[in-house]
Design an enzyme around this catalytic site. Structure first.
Site, PDB file in Angstrom:
ATOM      1  N   GLU A 192       7.253  -0.783   4.010  1.00  0.00           N
ATOM      2  CA  GLU A 192       6.391   0.290   3.467  1.00  0.00           C
ATOM      3  C   GLU A 192       5.128  -0.233   2.782  1.00  0.00           C
ATOM      4  OE1 GLU A 192       8.611   2.976   1.015  1.00  0.00           O
ATOM      5  OE2 GLU A 192       9.910   3.597   2.645  1.00  0.00           O
ATOM      6  N   GLU A 213      15.618   3.606   6.968  1.00  0.00           N
ATOM      7  CA  GLU A 213      16.071   4.246   5.732  1.00  0.00           C
ATOM      8  C   GLU A 213      16.087   5.739   5.956  1.00  0.00           C
ATOM      9  OE1 GLU A 213      13.839   3.337   2.139  1.00  0.00           O
ATOM     10  OE2 GLU A 213      13.788   1.200   2.636  1.00  0.00           O
TER      11      GLU A 213
END
Ligand code: FCB
Length: 457
Positions: free
Chosen positions: A167, A363
């Site tokens: 990320e 995720e």
């Protein structure tokens, strides 16, 4: 006939990250990361929590792995702590740090669990922040790729599934704030949006150079992925005009066009560059080629999405904000948007034109206000609802032929949720932080049954 069945080779896993679970912050030669420094400053993290102890996973990894094996989880995504392995960010390797990860990975193999290692999940060495401002400098790309090469030389006999960076948006765009205090480490205020875009550009370069370093160092064929939390645009209704609007809007939603897009296509979105104008990062000759490395997979961290509809005026689409009573879980941004799974996968394949690229949901999960009952259960039916609906949406993507290969629930354990500290619980396993006792929640038992039956139950 059982419904929502997944392909026989579908990968079911669970995910964590080093700083959020390990603790042992000053053990075995580890030096501080920017998160140690940030969380030690009063008022930065809710309740002034820090990751100094976290889930004490550094000492309890063997029983945590045993728990995972008991649940039938056969794939584990975790991250390596850069400052545990290279306490100064560069230079001499720290043997006790490497040994910890060797023990951990050996233990996973002993339990029949395949390791999927993320090289960087936000815990930059504080030494590099001090030395040159870490992600503000191009120098970090070289240091990161050296670190990646070292790790693969040391652990590449035990790990073949690598993920470079987690990320990019979070540790760059919300770690460096313009004119306001940023909510993530290092918490440095910079003076322009251009400087912020430069930090994410440096992270893309670091990813690209790390891919090259991993390929050069690995003695066996390995898989390399980038993990990103691009935000899917979801059409308000699945009609041709709203779908087209969601596809056009995709590039301009958040940082989609400036992180996932250059990594997967070799170009920043032209529409984004136009919108950024003078705020666009400086891109040197050859950068995009380095950034656009061949990847074996793409990791999609999937939590929510942005609803979009078609409109008659330019630009032909409109982003919709969530109305007041729209359902959400226990985070201000965690709007319930299960169709974001399907649309996220489809956008990578179709909107970014990468139908060849295998996708993993690296995720997916939610924070819930979990409570331990007097007989020691956590009946997190809200989390089950959430996971069930997102997995059904994943199933739809597979049925329509999109290359989704696996799914990692976030998270195996409740953990240090960054600026929210221990206040927000994302685990399928409850942690009593006073005793470090682990209690698998109802969602853990539900997930174990999904794995056992290879379908959404
Ligand atoms: C993601 C992060 C992860 C965790 C979840 C809730 O953005 O990658 O570490 O904090 O959100």
């Amino acid at each position: 006939m059982s419904s929502y069945s997944f392909p026989a080779d579908f990968i079911w896993g669970a995910a964590t990250a080093a700083y959020q679970i390990e603790g042992a912050a000053a053990t075995g030669g580890r030096k501080p990361s920017v998160w140690d420094t940030f969380s030690a400053q009063p008022g930065r993290v809710l309740n002034n929590d820090t990751g100094a102890v976290a889930c004490d996973h550094y000492n309890r990894y063997a029983s945590d792995i045993k728990l995972m094996a008991e649940l039938g989880i056969r794939h584990y995504r975790f991250s390596l702590s850069w400052p545990r392995i290279l306490p100064d960010g560069r230079g001499a390797a720290n043997q006790p740090g490497l040994d910890f990860y060797k023990r951990l990975v050996d233990c996973l193999h002993q339990h029949g669990i395949t390791p999927h290692a993320t090289l960087f999940h936000w815990d930059s060495p504080q030494a590099l922040e001090n030395l040159y401002g870490s992600w503000r400098s191009r120098e970090i790309a070289k240091d990161f790729s050296d670190y990646a090469g070292l790790v693969v030389r040391e652990l590449g006999d035990r790990i073949t599934h690598w993920m470079t960076i987690n990320e990019i948006f979070c540790f760059t765009h919300i770690g460096y704030g313009i004119g306001q205090v940023p909510i993530h480490a290092p918490g440095t205020i910079v003076s322009s949006a251009k400087e912020v875009w430069q930090t994410s550009h440096h992270a893309l370069l670091a990813h690209g150079m790390a891919c090259q370093a991993i390929r050069a160092a690995s003695l066996v064929p390995c898989s390399i992925a980038l993990v990103d939390n691009f935000v899917p645009t979801v059409p308000i209704a699945e009609t041709p005009e709203h779908i087209a609007a969601a596809q056009t809007a995709f590039h301009l939603n958040g940082t989609n066009g400036g992180i996932a897009e250059p990594a997967l296509t070799g170009q920043y979105s032209p529409a984004l560059l136009k919108q950024l104008g003078a705020d666009a990062p400086d891109i040197q000759d050859g950068d995009l080629k380095i950034i656009h490395q061949p990847l074996d997979a793409f990791g999609f961290n999937n939590y929510s999405g942005t609803l979009v509809r078609a409109i008659d005026q330019a630009p032909g689409y409109e982003f919709l904000s969530f109305p007041k009573s729209y359902p959400k879980l226990h985070m201000p941004w965690l709007f319930f948007a299960p169709d974001s799974t399907y649309w996220g996968i489809r956008h990578i394949s179709e909107t970014l034109n990468r139908p060849d690229l295998p996708i993993f949901i690296t995720e997916n999960g939610c924070a819930a206000e979990d409570e331990l009952t007097t007989n020691g259960e956590v009946l997190d039916t809200d989390r089950i609802l959430f996971l069930q609906q997102y997995l059904r949406s994943a199933h739809r993507a597979i049925c329509e032929g999109y290359p989704l290969k696996g799914y990692f629930v976030w998270s195996l354990l409740d953990n240090f949720e960054w600026a929210w500290g221990y206040d927000r619980r994302f685990g399928i396993t409850y942690i009593d932080y006073a005793t470090q006792q682990r209690v698998p929640k109802s969602s853990a038992h539900w997930y174990a049954e999904c794995i056992r039956q290879n379908r959404v139950v």
